[in-house]
Write an enzyme that holds these catalytic residues in place. Structure first.
Site, mmCIF file in Angstrom:
data_model
loop_
_atom_site.group_PDB
_atom_site.id
_atom_site.type_symbol
_atom_site.label_atom_id
_atom_site.label_comp_id
_atom_site.label_asym_id
_atom_site.label_seq_id
_atom_site.Cartn_x
_atom_site.Cartn_y
_atom_site.Cartn_z
ATOM 1 N N ASP A 204 -26.028 15.704 -18.577
ATOM 2 C CA ASP A 204 -26.203 14.270 -18.343
ATOM 3 C C ASP A 204 -27.205 13.736 -19.371
ATOM 4 O O ASP A 204 -27.647 14.487 -20.247
ATOM 5 C CB ASP A 204 -26.709 14.012 -16.910
ATOM 6 C CG ASP A 204 -28.153 14.495 -16.687
ATOM 7 O OD1 ASP A 204 -28.754 15.085 -17.613
ATOM 8 O OD2 ASP A 204 -28.679 14.275 -15.581
ATOM 9 N N ASP A 206 -30.915 11.557 -19.372
ATOM 10 C CA ASP A 206 -31.990 11.117 -18.468
ATOM 11 C C ASP A 206 -32.911 10.121 -19.165
ATOM 12 O O ASP A 206 -33.365 10.376 -20.280
ATOM 13 C CB ASP A 206 -32.825 12.330 -18.033
ATOM 14 C CG ASP A 206 -31.979 13.434 -17.434
ATOM 15 O OD1 ASP A 206 -31.620 13.327 -16.253
ATOM 16 O OD2 ASP A 206 -31.655 14.398 -18.159
ATOM 17 N N ASP A 300 -28.934 9.506 -15.576
ATOM 18 C CA ASP A 300 -29.990 9.316 -14.578
ATOM 19 C C ASP A 300 -31.014 8.308 -15.106
ATOM 20 O O ASP A 300 -31.512 8.463 -16.218
ATOM 21 C CB ASP A 300 -30.725 10.644 -14.286
ATOM 22 C CG ASP A 300 -29.883 11.593 -13.455
ATOM 23 O OD1 ASP A 300 -28.937 11.121 -12.780
ATOM 24 O OD2 ASP A 300 -30.164 12.802 -13.478
#
Ligand code: ATP
Ligand code: MN
Ligand code: MN
Length: 376
Positions: A204, A206, A300
């Site tokens: 992902d 962040d 995120d």
């Protein structure tokens, strides 16, 4: 810094890229290396051996030279009886029969597939496996009610299991940057997670968001999310509000490893660059021709007040094992409680302020460890 004995913080976990470019020399007693894949198989186990294996794997990962005999492992921290048995097997037989049979078991294969769904942890996967669900099709056919995260995870399974590149992380960074300055000029973003540690790919991207004037960050997340949604950048999002309780003399004592910042777990719709109509790699027997102009990427977002920003950056840069070891060190060696919000000195019974990661390492009695060496 001090010499840490059995503490894992004794070791630098360089990124793959640094390792390739510069042969690293750590300390003499750490000049060993062995494939760590053998350890990873135990990450999903239920009885707490997971952390022990993670530590053992981290020790091996940090070693710059090949291990050819067990005697080379003498004096290394965190290698338990079980880890040593697996290593011995690999050295003597080229592979560990225990590891190989685990890898080939239906249960292990199913755990890998099911926990590969965003929103599905080992517990849920284990429950499904006991009901006879071993793959995505069986899950779809089971009629199980999935939550929103799991539905999105299943829908974007292939995209989300394809590593995010640095170029994609940068593209998303530009979008997030644009979002925050559009809704609150002066806001700042920082890339955290694996990409801050210099990793070339990640699962992902962040980001930490703040504003230089304390208090201005309140309400920022919902504005950012609304902006992103209105521009069509979000396929899924779940925002959790800040649950951090301020008391008169400072932030509440950190109660657990989980922090309480306002955060958003999301899936971005990222427009692809030049490479269109590419074939995605085969995943679990399903190969799809992909003519879409976009792909799904997990992102995120976390909002921190500026007063806690240094702690938030440290806490969200990772790796998870590094954070765990750092907190353990703080507690055991310094009698301090470290979280992503603050550090509390139990001896002085007060919070210690910090505006940089360097200050926090100094409080902990450690030499500064740069992000690229936190890849435990
Ligand atoms: P990858 O490249 O696979 O994403 P990563 O190191 O960035 O690797 P993440 O799972 O994104 O892994 O976690 C990044 C950091 O965020 C870690 O330091 C972790 O401790 C922190 N973190 C992740 N989830 C939470 C959470 N729910 N609460 C608090 N901190 C979290
Ligand atoms: Mn990450
Ligand atoms: Mn993350």
């Amino acid at each position: 810094g001090q010499s840490l004995g059995v503490h894992l913080l004794d070791i630098s976990w360089y990124t793959e890229s640094m390792r390739a470019g510069h042969p690293v020399v750590i300390t003499d007693r750490h000049k060993l290396q062995l494939n760590t894949y053998v350890m990873e198989l135990h990450f999903l186990d239920e009885d707490g051996r997971g952390v022990a294996f993670r530590r053992a794997a981290a020790v091996l990962k940090a070693l710059p030279a090949q291990v050819t005999s067990m005697s080379q492992l003498r004096g290394l921290p965190c290698l338990g009886e079980h880890s040593l048995r697996v290593i011995k097997d690999v050295l003597e037989n080229g592979e560990s029969s225990e590891v190989e049979s685990t890898k080939q078991s239906e249960r292990f294969k199913a755990l890998k597939i099911l926990t590969g769904i965003f929103g599905v942890g080992a517990k849920t996967a284990d429950r499904w496996i006991r009901e006879g669900i071993y793959n995505l099709q069986q899950l779809r056919d089971s009629g199980h009610a999935l939550n929103q995260a799991q539905k999105a995870g299943l829908e974007h399974y292939n995209d989300l299991n394809q590593p995010v590149t640095k170029a994609e992380a940068n593209a998303i960074g530009e979008i997030v940057q644009k979002a925050v300055i559009s809704v609150l000029p002066g806001s700042q973003i920082a890339l955290t997670g694996g990409f801050r540690r210099g990793k070339l790919t990640g699962h992902d991207v962040d980001f930490l968001i703040t504003h230089p004037e304390e208090g201005r960050e309140v309400g920022l997340m919902s504005k950012v999310v609304s902006w992103l949604e209105s521009q069509g950048f979000l396929l899924y999002q779940k925002t959790t509000r800040n649950s951090y309780l301020e008391s008169k003399d400072g932030p509440a004592r950190p109660a657990s490893n989980m922090d309480r910042f306002e955060r958003c777990f999301s899936i971005f719709k990222l427009t692809k660059g030049e490479e269109q109509g590419t074939t995605q790699p085969e995943k679990n027997g399903v190969q799809t021709m992909d003519n879409r102009l976009w792909r799904a990427v997990r992102v995120d977002l976390v909002v921190s007040p500026i007063s806690q920003f240094a702690f938030a950056v440290l806490g969200w840069t990772g790796s998870k094992l590094f954070e765990r070891e750092l907190r353990r060190w703080a507690g055991h060696e310094k009698d301090m409680s470290l979280s992503s919000h603050a550090v509390f000195d139990n001896k002085q019974n007060r919070y210690l302020r910090a505006t940089s990661e360097e200050e926090i390492f100094a409080y902990l009695g450690l030499e500064y460890i740069p992000p690229s060496e936190r890849n435990a």
